[in-house]
Scaffold this motif. Structure first.
Motif: not given
Length: 229
Positions: A104-108, A91-94, A111-112
DNA sequence: CGCAGCAATCGAGTTCTCAA
DNA sequence: TTGAGAACTCGATTGCTGCG
């Protein structure tokens, strides 16, 4: 399987880079690479026939290289799809994805996702604790229920001549509710208890003190006269 | 059982893209 | 212009499978 040489990986990598750079500079990179590899392998060819064999080897190698490149592309696509799916699941990514236009970057995303999984684990633990408390409450209520059932049974045995059908269940329930409410006023619920045994000892002490036959009778009379009015 | 062929995967270097 | 991240490319490695 391919038998690594004694040279360090670092040196090998450096040589690979040089080889690749030189093949990029040439017009026919494939031939150049093959020539360089022919110098240090058993595949060194000299005659015209062998040259034609070499060409088939080149096309074979080229075919394999293309297949490998395609497989690599597929692999990258699979990884990319995985990240996209993860981004939609978390959800936080979405949320971030819909709020801002950039991706968003793959690293982000990773992490999320980690943060979200940790959050879910904490929530699960909390809910399990709540479930434990509720289970204990259920056990306590079941004990209380059986106690009251026993009381009713005992009462029926001591008053065998009473015809219970004269009064409707509805009226009985309302009288019982009013009686309980009236009795519970004297019950001190402000104390802290740590287990059910402590609670039941308090309850039974209260029952002994406040719910004796005389008190019950007084309460019952008061309630019935109130209902009559 | 050993070997060759193959596909999948990995690590590293290079190139491309794009926001700051 | 520059730095970060993504994509591309290549060689190496690994594991599986079929064959002699």
């Amino acid at each position: 399987m391919y038998g690594r040489t004694e040279r360090s990986e670092k040196t090998e990598r450096a040589e690979r880079t040089v080889r690749r750079a030189s093949s990029n500079l040439s017009v026919n990179g494939v031939l150049e690479v093959n020539n360089s590899s022919a110098q240090n392998t058993d595949c060194s060819l000299t005659t015209d026939d062998e040259d034609s064999d070499n060409k088939t080897t080149i096309s074979y190698k080229e075919r394999r290289r293309e297949a490998h490149t395609f497989a690599e592309q597929k692999r990258r696509d699979a990884i990319k799809r995985g990240y996209e799916e993860l981004q939609h699941l978390v959800p936080t990514c979405a949320q971030q994805d819909s709020l801002s236009s950039y991706k968003l970057s793959k690293a982000t995303v990773l992490q999320k996702s980690i943060d979200y999984i940790q959050f879910l684990q904490q929530q699960k633990k909390k809910q399990e604790e709540e479930l434990q408390v509720l289970r204990k409450e259920v056990v306590a209520l079941q004990i209380m229920k059986s106690n009251y059932e026993q009381m009713v049974k005992l009462h029926q045995q001591t008053q065998p001549g009473l015809n219970c059908n004269q009064v409707s269940d509805e009226v009985k329930l309302s009288v019982f509710q009013a009686l309980c409410d009236s009795l519970f006023i004297s019950f001190d619920s402000s104390f802290d208890v740590t287990n059910f045994q402590e609670l039941s000892s308090r309850v039974f002490a209260w029952l002994e003190e406040h719910c004796n036959s005389r008190n019950m009778k007084d309460h019952a009379i008061a309630i019935l006269s109130q209902l009559k009015r």
